[in-house]
Design a protein around this motif. Sequence first.
Motif, PDB file in Angstrom:
ATOM      1  N   UNK A 147      12.282  12.287 -13.948  1.00 48.24           N
ATOM      2  CA  UNK A 147      12.823  13.209 -12.947  1.00 48.24           C
ATOM      3  C   UNK A 147      13.369  12.368 -11.810  1.00 48.24           C
ATOM      4  N   UNK A 148      14.419  12.870 -11.184  1.00 47.13           N
ATOM      5  CA  UNK A 148      15.073  12.156 -10.089  1.00 47.13           C
ATOM      6  C   UNK A 148      14.646  12.716  -8.748  1.00 47.13           C
ATOM      7  N   UNK A 149      14.510  11.816  -7.780  1.00 50.49           N
ATOM      8  CA  UNK A 149      14.270  12.208  -6.397  1.00 50.49           C
ATOM      9  C   UNK A 149      15.620  12.459  -5.739  1.00 50.49           C
ATOM     10  N   UNK A 150      15.609  13.159  -4.632  1.00 55.33           N
ATOM     11  CA  UNK A 150      16.840  13.390  -3.878  1.00 55.33           C
ATOM     12  C   UNK A 150      17.455  12.085  -3.379  1.00 55.33           C
ATOM     13  N   UNK A 151      16.633  11.047  -3.206  1.00 58.01           N
ATOM     14  CA  UNK A 151      17.127   9.760  -2.696  1.00 58.01           C
ATOM     15  C   UNK A 151      17.810   8.926  -3.775  1.00 58.01           C
ATOM     16  N   UNK A 173       0.843  -1.197   0.000  1.00 61.18           N
ATOM     17  CA  UNK A 173       0.000   0.000   0.000  1.00 61.18           C
ATOM     18  C   UNK A 173       0.877   1.245   0.000  1.00 61.18           C
ATOM     19  N   UNK A 174       0.597   2.150  -0.931  1.00 59.45           N
ATOM     20  CA  UNK A 174       1.302   3.427  -1.021  1.00 59.45           C
ATOM     21  C   UNK A 174       0.273   4.547  -1.051  1.00 59.45           C
ATOM     22  N   UNK A 175       0.438   5.496  -0.188  1.00 59.57           N
ATOM     23  CA  UNK A 175      -0.487   6.627  -0.128  1.00 59.57           C
ATOM     24  C   UNK A 175       0.242   7.866  -0.624  1.00 59.57           C
ATOM     25  N   UNK A 176      -0.293   8.533  -1.651  1.00 55.34           N
ATOM     26  CA  UNK A 176       0.353   9.767  -2.116  1.00 55.34           C
ATOM     27  C   UNK A 176       0.350  10.819  -1.014  1.00 55.34           C
ATOM     28  N   UNK A 177       1.392  11.648  -0.949  1.00 51.22           N
ATOM     29  CA  UNK A 177       1.446  12.686   0.083  1.00 51.22           C
ATOM     30  C   UNK A 177       0.335  13.715  -0.096  1.00 51.22           C
ATOM     31  N   UNK A 178       0.054  14.433   0.968  1.00 50.28           N
ATOM     32  CA  UNK A 178      -1.050  15.396   0.947  1.00 50.28           C
ATOM     33  C   UNK A 178      -0.642  16.772   0.418  1.00 50.28           C
ATOM     34  N   UNK A 200       6.256  12.940  -6.500  1.00 46.53           N
ATOM     35  CA  UNK A 200       6.477  12.544  -5.116  1.00 46.53           C
ATOM     36  C   UNK A 200       7.095  11.159  -5.185  1.00 46.53           C
ATOM     37  N   UNK A 201       7.982  10.865  -4.282  1.00 48.37           N
ATOM     38  CA  UNK A 201       8.739   9.618  -4.371  1.00 48.37           C
ATOM     39  C   UNK A 201       8.002   8.442  -3.732  1.00 48.37           C
ATOM     40  N   UNK A 202       7.923   7.347  -4.474  1.00 45.02           N
ATOM     41  CA  UNK A 202       7.320   6.124  -3.957  1.00 45.02           C
ATOM     42  C   UNK A 202       8.316   5.309  -3.137  1.00 45.02           C
ATOM     43  N   UNK A 203       9.587   5.688  -3.187  1.00 44.90           N
ATOM     44  CA  UNK A 203      10.624   4.951  -2.455  1.00 44.90           C
ATOM     45  C   UNK A 203      10.863   5.533  -1.065  1.00 44.90           C
ATOM     46  N   UNK A 204      11.210   6.822  -1.005  1.00 47.82           N
ATOM     47  CA  UNK A 204      11.581   7.423   0.289  1.00 47.82           C
ATOM     48  C   UNK A 204      10.442   8.206   0.926  1.00 47.82           C
ATOM     49  N   UNK A 205       9.360   8.436   0.176  1.00 45.77           N
ATOM     50  CA  UNK A 205       8.219   9.155   0.729  1.00 45.77           C
ATOM     51  C   UNK A 205       8.312  10.665   0.637  1.00 45.77           C
TER      52      UNK A 205
END
Length: 171
Positions: free
Chosen positions: A67-71, A43-48, A85-90
Amino acid sequence: MSIPVVRAETFYLPPPARHPEDWSQIPPAQRVFRWAEHRQQRRLVPPAGFILGQQAFARINHNRWVADCLCGSAQVVTPADPRMACTECGLGWIRLVFPEDVAAVEASVAGLLPHERNWWHDDDPAWDRPAAAEDEDQELVALVAETAAAAGLVVGTPRSSLSPAIEEASR
């Protein structure tokens, strides 16, 4: 017919057992969460909300807008919904910077094979951005010419114009 550059809305699609339009009401930037949920079985919840002051540059990488995330993670993105929004680091939603004329950029790479279609924003300080090709080419040409001259070779001439010693050695 040219192969279009891949965007989030054409990459993140429902599983084959579902109707292709099942995710049509989900904004393109959020589809990565549904796609990852299905493939990772978690389960992954997109940020608000958005993280103020943060941005990332979108680029074309092997015919995909990414696009790259900071992680260090990356995802396929779209100019139709310029956020990620990142699905890996949140990491929460951040603004994406696309070129002012997306169609012109896509057209500029359209003549290349899909795996050679790469483009970076002028302001992107990306670690994997190649040096200016012209600078590299000039440096390489100068190095080859210098090395060849030191060895007494003639560079860039037809075989019949090579030095007599090379012609003799090649027989």
